[in-house]
Design an enzyme around this catalytic site. Structure first.
Site, PDB file in Angstrom:
ATOM      1  N   ASP A  68      -1.015 -14.564   6.824  1.00 13.30           N
ATOM      2  CA  ASP A  68       0.041 -15.378   6.202  1.00 13.30           C
ATOM      3  C   ASP A  68       0.563 -16.462   7.147  1.00 13.30           C
ATOM      4  OD1 ASP A  68      -0.157 -13.896   3.911  1.00 13.30           O
ATOM      5  OD2 ASP A  68       1.540 -12.603   4.359  1.00 13.30           O
ATOM      6  N   ARG A  95      -4.903 -15.378  -9.749  1.00  8.59           N
ATOM      7  CA  ARG A  95      -5.364 -14.659  -8.550  1.00  8.59           C
ATOM      8  C   ARG A  95      -6.255 -13.474  -8.932  1.00  8.59           C
ATOM      9  NH1 ARG A  95      -0.379 -14.103  -4.539  1.00  8.59           N
ATOM     10  NH2 ARG A  95      -2.061 -13.453  -3.136  1.00  8.59           N
ATOM     11  N   SER A 153       6.822  -7.400   2.974  1.00  7.43           N
ATOM     12  CA  SER A 153       5.929  -6.282   2.658  1.00  7.43           C
ATOM     13  C   SER A 153       6.672  -4.949   2.707  1.00  7.43           C
ATOM     14  CB  SER A 153       4.781  -6.228   3.676  1.00  7.43           C
ATOM     15  OG  SER A 153       3.987  -7.374   3.567  1.00  7.43           O
ATOM     16  N   LYS A 166      -4.626 -17.082  -2.076  1.00 10.97           N
ATOM     17  CA  LYS A 166      -3.206 -16.769  -1.853  1.00 10.97           C
ATOM     18  C   LYS A 166      -2.371 -17.487  -2.925  1.00 10.97           C
ATOM     19  CE  LYS A 166      -3.806 -14.066   1.608  1.00 10.97           C
ATOM     20  NZ  LYS A 166      -3.559 -12.631   1.424  1.00 10.97           N
ATOM     21  N   GLY A 193       2.140 -11.174  -5.564  1.00  6.41           N
ATOM     22  CA  GLY A 193       0.866 -10.464  -5.504  1.00  6.41           C
ATOM     23  C   GLY A 193       1.039  -9.021  -5.067  1.00  6.41           C
ATOM     24  N   GLN A 204      -3.055  -5.143   0.235  1.00  4.00           N
ATOM     25  CA  GLN A 204      -2.666  -4.944  -1.166  1.00  4.00           C
ATOM     26  C   GLN A 204      -3.687  -4.047  -1.863  1.00  4.00           C
ATOM     27  OE1 GLN A 204      -1.995  -8.884  -2.766  1.00  4.00           O
ATOM     28  NE2 GLN A 204      -0.094  -9.132  -1.614  1.00  4.00           N
TER      29      GLN A 204
HETATM   30  C1  S3P Z   1       0.604  -8.226   1.739  1.00  3.69           C
HETATM   31  C2  S3P Z   1      -0.715  -8.301   2.097  1.00  3.69           C
HETATM   32  C3  S3P Z   1      -1.417  -9.569   2.324  1.00  3.69           C
HETATM   33  C4  S3P Z   1      -0.454 -10.725   2.524  1.00  3.69           C
HETATM   34  C5  S3P Z   1       0.656 -10.712   1.514  1.00  3.69           C
HETATM   35  C6  S3P Z   1       1.439  -9.422   1.592  1.00  3.69           C
HETATM   36  C7  S3P Z   1       1.198  -6.894   1.501  1.00  3.69           C
HETATM   37  O1  S3P Z   1      -2.228  -9.850   1.209  1.00  3.69           O
HETATM   38  O2  S3P Z   1      -1.144 -11.947   2.457  1.00  3.69           O
HETATM   39  O3  S3P Z   1       1.550 -11.791   1.744  1.00  3.69           O
HETATM   40  O4  S3P Z   1       2.439  -6.794   1.409  1.00  3.69           O
HETATM   41  O5  S3P Z   1       0.447  -5.928   1.402  1.00  3.69           O
HETATM   42  P1  S3P Z   1      -3.719  -9.255   1.055  1.00  3.69           P
HETATM   43  O6  S3P Z   1      -3.631  -7.809   0.987  1.00  3.69           O
HETATM   44  O7  S3P Z   1      -4.225  -9.846  -0.238  1.00  3.69           O
HETATM   45  O8  S3P Z   1      -4.463  -9.761   2.240  1.00  3.69           O
END
Ligand code: S3P
Length: 434
Positions: A319, A121, A20, A346, A93, A173
């Protein structure tokens, strides 16, 4: 790839950089003025997708894969240029959702898409708030998924309104996408979440000089800052460390030292849950890295007991639920995981994929609408595991295989390259001597 029971696990691992944080460092580095230097950058496929997309928009990025260091010559908030073709985020994602917020603020048209998993997704969770800000963003096939076309209409591009958005999901996200769009808005933008998700965007935006504040579950940003290039030392990814934490706890007589792991409170739910299950985990050398708390983690084999996991802790370990499910299947007694319906959207449907593969290994597990119920303690046996090309599923079952009688085969085990290209090499280094 085939695996067999081993043990004990002994040694020290420095897990790769946080996924992240690596993504965000590239994005903010591109939008900042001047040079950004990133060390311990994750060389996983997802973060390389982010680099590729920003290069396509004219940003000079030098990535030294050996040294894990990245230098970005940022061009400021309005310095991106129209890419020649489609922006391909691969499996990521984080790239598609965060970058969409940035792209809505630009004065050019883009189309953004990714692999088969990404194209399934949900993207309406970002399209809804971005549209409320006046953005021009559509799902090309009208199914709420990628490909997404941004600024493809005839409206006035990149003129966004500040909004106060109450998000129905606790998602970093979604939150980050809106905050990044908020950089280009005509006034303040804020996001309130039902539970606090990881706050790396807020911390890093502040480090780059944005005016951003957080109060409870609400983050607020003021538009049009001058972002200044910065130095980012990416901490080790606790989501990657989680596999070795589990391995150390489960394999008898093991002791593992994990160095330089990020322990941001919005990410460390795994430590709380492991302790709740009876784990022997110690933190040493707790310190502040560049804006993020870091520690070394020592983990020893422990007898675990089942537990209940739900509510506000879920976003802090979302995660890690696949590997927590492996812990629960070995622990004595029942574990109930609830409030985690997000797992269905996911990289794979992680509720179904965990339930199916754990059952194949002999565990007693029931999938529910928002989690899993696991009656732990049944001996695991080898099986063929379908990873569904989901990196966290493959790594979770590589750890389970270390305890199982017989051989375990993981289909598409190479998908670990998404977040941890050297995972199997690091894992082997712990039992090479045994
Ligand atoms: C992430 C947020 C999470 C996580 C993903 C990374 C990020 O997703 O599951 O692996 O870097 O902001 P969500 O925001 O969909 O929960």
């Amino acid at each position: 790839m085939k695996f067999r029971k081993v043990g004990p696990l002994k040694g020290c691992i420095t897990v790769p950089g946080d996924k992240s944080i690596s993504h965000r460092a590239v994005m903010l580095g591109a939008l900042a003025e001047g040079k950004t230097e990133i060390s311990h950058f994750l060389q996983g496929a997802d973060c390389l997708s982010t680099i590729r997309c920003f290069r396509q928009m004219g940003i000079d990025i030098v990535n030294d894969e050996e040294k894990e260091s990245v230098i970005i010559n940022g061009k400021g908030l309005y310095g991106l240029s129209k890419p020649a073709g489609l922006l391909d985020v691969g499996n990521s994602g984080t790239t598609i959702r965060l970058m969409s917020g940035i792209l809505c603020g630009q004065s050019f048209e883009t189309v953004i898409s990714g692999d088969a998993s990404i194209r399934k997704r949900p993207m309406s969770r970002i399209m809804t708030p971005l549209s409320m800000m006046g953005a021009d963003i559509i799902s090309v096939e009208g199914n709420g998924c990628a490909p997404l076309a941004i600024n493809s209409g005839k409206g006035s591009f990149g003129r966004l309104k500040g909004i106060h958005y109450s998000s129905p999901v606790a998602s970093a996200q979604v939150k980050s996408c809106i905050l990044l769009a908020g950089l280009y808005a005509d006034g303040e933008t804020s996001v309130t979440e039902p539970a606090l998700s990881r706050n790396h965007t807020e911390l890093m935006l502040a480090q780059f000089g944005a005016e951003i504040s957080s109060s409870g579950n609400t983050a607020t940003i003021r538009p049009n800052p001058v972002l200044k290039g910065s130095k980012i030392e990416v901490p080790g990814d606790i989501s990657s460390a989680a596999f070795f934490i589990a391995a150390g706890l489960l394999v008898p007589n093991s002791e593992i030292l994990l160095k330089n792991v990020g322990i941001n409170p919005t990410r460390e739910g795994i430590l709380t849950i492991c302790r709740q299950m009876g784990a022997d985990i110690r933190l040493e050398n707790v310190r502040k890295g560049s804006g993020e708390p870091v520690a070394d983690i020592i983990v020893r084999h422990s007898e675990l007991k089942g537990t209940e996991i739900g509510g506000h802790i879920i976003p802090t370990l979302i995660d890690e639920i696949p590997i927590i499910a492996i812990l629960a299947s070995v622990a004595k007694g029942r574990t109930v995981i609830k409030d985690a319906a997000e797992l269905k959207v996911k990289e794979s449907n992680r509720i179904d994929v965990m339930a199916d593969n754990l059952s194949r290994m002999g565990a007693e597990v029931t999938p529910t609408e928002d989690g899993l119920i696991i009656n732990g303690g049944k001996p695991l046996h080898g099986a063929t595991i379908d990873s569904k090309s989901d990196h966290r599923i493959a790594m979770s079952f590589a750890i389970a295989s270390l305890l199982a009688e017989g051989e375990t085969e993981i289909v598409d085990a190479e998908c670990v390259k998404i977040s941890y290209p050297n995972f199997y090499k690091d894992l082997k280094s712990l039992y090479a001597g045994s």
